[in-house]
Structure formats: C-alpha cells, structure tokens
Scaffold this motif. Sequence first.
Motif, PDB file in Angstrom:
ATOM      1  N   CYS A 113       0.882  -1.167   0.000  1.00  0.00           N
ATOM      2  CA  CYS A 113       0.000   0.000   0.000  1.00  0.00           C
ATOM      3  C   CYS A 113       0.924   1.222   0.000  1.00  0.00           C
ATOM      4  N   CYS A 135       1.080   3.410   2.066  1.00  0.00           N
ATOM      5  CA  CYS A 135       1.518   3.728   3.434  1.00  0.00           C
ATOM      6  C   CYS A 135       2.773   2.926   3.809  1.00  0.00           C
ATOM      7  N   CYS A 149      -1.807  -3.324   6.244  1.00  0.00           N
ATOM      8  CA  CYS A 149      -2.184  -1.898   6.265  1.00  0.00           C
ATOM      9  C   CYS A 149      -3.440  -1.727   7.143  1.00  0.00           C
ATOM     10  N   TRP A 201      -6.676  -0.997   4.750  1.00  0.00           N
ATOM     11  CA  TRP A 201      -7.185  -2.071   3.883  1.00  0.00           C
ATOM     12  C   TRP A 201      -7.447  -3.373   4.627  1.00  0.00           C
ATOM     13  N   HIS A 244      -3.377   5.845   1.301  1.00  0.00           N
ATOM     14  CA  HIS A 244      -3.496   4.377   1.256  1.00  0.00           C
ATOM     15  C   HIS A 244      -3.886   3.924  -0.146  1.00  0.00           C
TER      16      HIS A 244
END
Length: 289
Positions: free
Chosen positions: A46, A48, A55, A58, A248
């Motif tokens: 992701c 991030c 994550c 998600w 994200h």
Amino acid sequence: MKLIYLAGNWHSGSTLLDIYLGNGPDCFSMGELIQISRDGIEKEYCSCHEKIEDCEFWSDVFEEWNSQRSLEDSRFKVIHEKYKLSVRNNVWVIFYHLFPTSEVKTFWEDCQKLYQIIYIKSESEFLVESSKNPLRLMLLKRVFDNENLFVLYLKRNFVGVLESYRKKYEKDLSKGIEKDIQPKKVSKTAFKHLSISYMTYFLKCGLSMVRLRYEEFVGKRGDSEPLTELSEELDIELTSKEKLKPGHLLAGNRLRLKKELKIEKMRSKHSELGQAQISFAKLIEFFSV
Ligand SMILES: [Zn+2]
C-alpha cells in the motif's frame, strides 16, 4: 456514496492525479481497486508502505467485507477479472449486463458492499479511484447512482504514452512494480490508446465527465481549468500543498511509494522512439478523442 473515477490510458499520470485529489480535504484516494482480484495482492505494498494485508486501512476493509459478502472468493475473482480491458472481456461484460444471472447480480451487490465499507471508513465525501479502464464504468454504474459517479478522463499525448510503454522494468514489490514489464508493441499500444479513448466517451453516457490533458495538469501543477471546473461542480476543495503525501493507495504506478511527491512531468530515461514512430504516434493522437 460518491466516486470520482479516473479513466484513461496506462502511463498517463493517473496515480499522480489520484494522489493530488486525495490530498484535498474532501477526497480519499483508493488507487487501482480493479486490482483486488489479482493473485497475491495482499502481499503487495500500500502507499503507506505496509503490505496490503498489514495496512490498517485495507486490512480492516477486507476483514469487514469478508464478513458481509455472499459470493465465494474464487467466483468473485473470475467475474471481477472479466472487467479488465480486452476484446474478449468486452464480450463477456456485455453478456453479463444483457443477461445477468443471479450470480452476477450477487457479484454486483458484493462490489457495492465493498465500496460502502471503504466509503464509511474513509470518512470522506468522495472516493477517488484510478483503475483507468473505461470498461469498469459498466460495473460502477451498477454500484453507484449516475448522479454520484463522476468521470475524470486523463488524456496524455500518445507520443508520451508510447515512449512510456517502450520502457522495461523488472518485478520488485518493494518498489511498487508488481510484475516484469516488457516494452509493448507499437501497434498494440496504438490500438489500446484508441480503444480507451472511444470507449471512455461511449461508456460515460449518462454521467458527468471532465477531460483533463496530462500536459496541462503537470504544466500548471494541478491548477488547471478542467480541475477548477470539477471542483466547482462537485464543490470540493483542491489542495494547494506543493508536497503531496500518498495515503493508502492500493496498486498503481510505483511513485505511490514515495514518501512525498511533487507534480512534475514523468521523466523519460531513454528516448528511444525513432522518427517514424513519432510520426505514427502523432497520427494516432490526431484520431483519438
Ligand atoms: Zn495503507
């Protein structure tokens, strides 16, 4: 729930545009949601910098969705993959929409549940998706009311697109490259460019659409007329930050893994196009819309 869908050809700057919109206070960037049925997506990164399965955004979304959806995962993936762009898939999707079976209807309901979960969790007024593929609009029209679905068509000059398609990359998940990428044939790339361009115009029927040229977007650092038009129409605030932070984003161009980025032209490492290819690319650009 409302969605801004970024349509356009690959290598047109959609990830950058997605991040730009997501840096405003009213939008949440999702990246390429079309890739959720790709094998091994949970091991990909992701924006991030966590793997999708780790994550915080998600992993919560998929946990909640798995508890709500009805169709078996393997069947969901089969149908979902059919919305990826290819001549054969076009036929499948038209068939689904003309003669939807109960399985296909359940699939649409499951997609709707996924978007609803993301929408609630994002706490934003608009979701932004950069799956690009215009065929996906057929699915999205089943998920969203027409008045809540907006198309932002990002159009890059075919000379630039072609140059980008001629590059080669090796798979490296940590750099955001999910598969080996080989230079694509010029004829195939041209066919794809024209198909996407005409399909976008055909499939956006009934929806509100704004067309943005990639060159204008990067040249004016986002401050372009079509985006101002979009922000006024949707009543959303665009960011004025110079340094953008990816949130994200799931899948998309590798630049999503930069900690922060500026709007700038994608650099061409090796300008390999010959004069004949450039002339051909200009001709294709002339016929695209
Ligand atoms: Zn994340």
